[in-house]
Design an enzyme around this catalytic site. Structure first.
Site, PDB file in Angstrom:
ATOM      1  N   ARG A  54       0.834  -1.210   0.000  1.00 45.55           N
ATOM      2  CA  ARG A  54       0.000   0.000   0.000  1.00 45.55           C
ATOM      3  C   ARG A  54       0.866   1.257   0.000  1.00 45.55           C
ATOM      4  O   ARG A  54       0.556   2.241  -0.679  1.00 45.55           O
ATOM      5  CB  ARG A  54      -0.956  -0.007   1.201  1.00 45.55           C
ATOM      6  N   LYS A 153      -2.573   7.096   1.220  1.00 45.08           N
ATOM      7  CA  LYS A 153      -2.375   7.402   2.642  1.00 45.08           C
ATOM      8  C   LYS A 153      -1.319   8.504   2.720  1.00 45.08           C
ATOM      9  O   LYS A 153      -0.136   8.253   2.961  1.00 45.08           O
ATOM     10  CB  LYS A 153      -1.958   6.135   3.399  1.00 45.08           C
ATOM     11  N   GLU A 186     -16.075   6.456   5.955  1.00 45.69           N
ATOM     12  CA  GLU A 186     -15.226   5.818   6.971  1.00 45.69           C
ATOM     13  C   GLU A 186     -15.170   6.697   8.203  1.00 45.69           C
ATOM     14  O   GLU A 186     -15.814   7.746   8.265  1.00 45.69           O
ATOM     15  CB  GLU A 186     -13.824   5.540   6.412  1.00 45.69           C
TER      16      GLU A 186
HETATM   17  N1  PXG Z   1      -9.046   4.996   7.072  1.00 47.31           N
HETATM   18  C1  PXG Z   1      -8.129   5.937   7.346  1.00 47.31           C
HETATM   19  C2  PXG Z   1      -8.370   7.323   6.877  1.00 47.31           C
HETATM   20  C3  PXG Z   1      -6.975   5.616   8.063  1.00 47.31           C
HETATM   21  O1  PXG Z   1      -6.062   6.556   8.333  1.00 47.31           O
HETATM   22  C4  PXG Z   1      -7.768   3.333   8.219  1.00 47.31           C
HETATM   23  C5  PXG Z   1      -8.882   3.717   7.485  1.00 47.31           C
HETATM   24  C6  PXG Z   1      -7.614   1.901   8.609  1.00 47.31           C
HETATM   25  O2  PXG Z   1      -6.625   1.269   7.806  1.00 47.31           O
HETATM   26  P1  PXG Z   1      -5.719   0.104   8.366  1.00 47.31           P
HETATM   27  O3  PXG Z   1      -4.884  -0.289   7.222  1.00 47.31           O
HETATM   28  O4  PXG Z   1      -4.913   0.676   9.491  1.00 47.31           O
HETATM   29  O5  PXG Z   1      -6.637  -0.977   8.804  1.00 47.31           O
HETATM   30  C7  PXG Z   1      -6.776   4.286   8.522  1.00 47.31           C
HETATM   31  C8  PXG Z   1      -5.552   3.920   9.285  1.00 47.31           C
HETATM   32  C9  PXG Z   1      -3.325   6.838  14.297  1.00 47.31           C
HETATM   33  C10 PXG Z   1      -3.413   5.726  13.330  1.00 47.31           C
HETATM   34  O6  PXG Z   1      -2.211   7.264  14.605  1.00 47.31           O
HETATM   35  C11 PXG Z   1      -4.273   5.794  12.246  1.00 47.31           C
HETATM   36  C12 PXG Z   1      -4.337   4.759  11.319  1.00 47.31           C
HETATM   37  C13 PXG Z   1      -3.545   3.665  11.483  1.00 47.31           C
HETATM   38  C14 PXG Z   1      -2.676   3.605  12.565  1.00 47.31           C
HETATM   39  C15 PXG Z   1      -2.606   4.640  13.500  1.00 47.31           C
HETATM   40  O7  PXG Z   1      -4.373   7.324  14.748  1.00 47.31           O
HETATM   41  N2  PXG Z   1      -5.204   4.901  10.268  1.00 47.31           N
END
Ligand code: PXG
Length: 299
Positions: A54, A153, A186
């Site tokens: 990703r 991301k 989301e």
């Molecule tokens: N949507 C968004 C906008 C994200 O930033 C997810 C979905 C979930 O994706 P994953 O691949 O993690 O299942 C994310 C992920 C934090 C933090 O510091 C945020 C994320 C991941 C890890 C830590 O708040 N966001």
């Protein structure tokens, strides 16, 4: 197993205090870069390869060249975990455009800055996992995919940060972000699922959601449990009338939402399907991925 924090910075391991980059870095100046958040569970870097893929896809989308192969950078991530001697940790992998003059042109930046931080993270208290979160839909809409695709991301998280701040102002634990035409996309940093009549629903990513690694893990677990999953657009109405609602993300893991915009969801407590998914997820996270501490390495 506590020790000093080491940060990987452009091929070197630096102590936390010495791991610094220039204020001329375009990640800092413009939010020009990409990142990943990854978890380590009992020494297992959960679905590391999927995160790396990703990251490279996000970078390609924004014309950002990463000066390592995916395999090289993956090995550096594992080595950084090992150096930090943390069995349970959070990894922040950052690729920023690099140093350049004041001016947008990315071509003026010679080389990307690559950073790997390994530390601890806790997003919600145990009480919230036990009782469930309250959430609200927020006024700020998700970035439209044909401006900046939320599948990238990127280091530009203002859209998400505003959503989170608005949820907090409304006294809720998390934001539910709608697309510009009113479909659910989301949370601020997590994907959303609803359960209705033993079927899981989650918005398709084209509406404006990240293709979450945890979201994919839910697909895989659901398949094993014989639960159908549908990627389908849905609205606030579908949320209000769902049997269960939960959020998934690397930071938040799996957390139930028990109230949305003042409406209780189902019985107003974490539901049985969400709980089953959490149980299976707990088993998966310690085995599915890359072990940072293979048996021969003493920690
Ligand atoms: N949507 C968004 C906008 C994200 O930033 C997810 C979905 C979930 O994706 P994953 O691949 O993690 O299942 C994310 C992920 C934090 C933090 O510091 C945020 C994320 C991941 C890890 C830590 O708040 N966001």
């Amino acid at each position: 197993m506590e020790s000093e924090r080491w940060v990987f910075l452009n091929g070197e391991y630096k102590r936390k205090a010495e791991a610094t980059i220039s204020v001329f870095d375009h990640g800092f100046l413009y939010g020009d870069g990409v990142f990943e958040g990854i978890r380590v569970y009992s020494g297992n870097v959960f679905r590391l390869h999927e995160h790396m893929v990703r990251l490279y896809e996000s970078a390609k989308s924004i014309l950002l060249d990463i000066p390592y192969t995916l395999e090289e950078l993956e090995a550096y991530v594992v080595e950084t975990v090992r150096k930090n001697q943390l069995l349970d940790a959070y990894i922040r992998l950052i690729v920023s455009r690099g140093d350049g003059p004041l001016g947008l042109d990315p071509a003026e930046c010679e080389i990307a800055n690559i950073i790997v931080i390994v530390d601890k993270i806790r997003i919600y208290s145990q009480e919230l996992y036990d009782r469930g979160l309250t959430a609200v839909t927020v006024p700020t809409r998700r970035n439209i995919p044909d401006a900046l695709n939320p599948r990238v991301k990127s280091l530009n998280y203002l859209n998400n940060i505003l959503a989170k701040a608005e949820a907090k102002q409304a006294g809720a634990g998390e934001a539910i972000i709608l697309s510009s035409d009113g479909y659910v996309t989301e949370g601020s940093s997590d994907n959303i699922f609803i359960v209705k009549d033993d079927i899981l629903y989650t918005p398709p990513c084209y509406l404006g959601a990240l293709k979450g690694i945890t979201r994919q893990a839910i697909f895989d677990i659901a398949e094993e449990l014989g639960l159908p999953v549908k990627e389908e657009p849905f609205t606030r109405h579908d949320i209000f009338n769902a049997d269960e609602v939960f959020l998934t993300g690397t930071g938040a893991e799996i957390i139930s939402v028990v109230q949305v915009d003042g409406r209780p969801i189902g019985e107003g407590v974490p539901g049985p399907i969400s709980k089953d998914l959490v149980t299976q997820f707990r088993k998966l996270v310690t085995v599915d991925g890359i072990s940072a501490f293979p048996a021969e390495v003493k920690v």
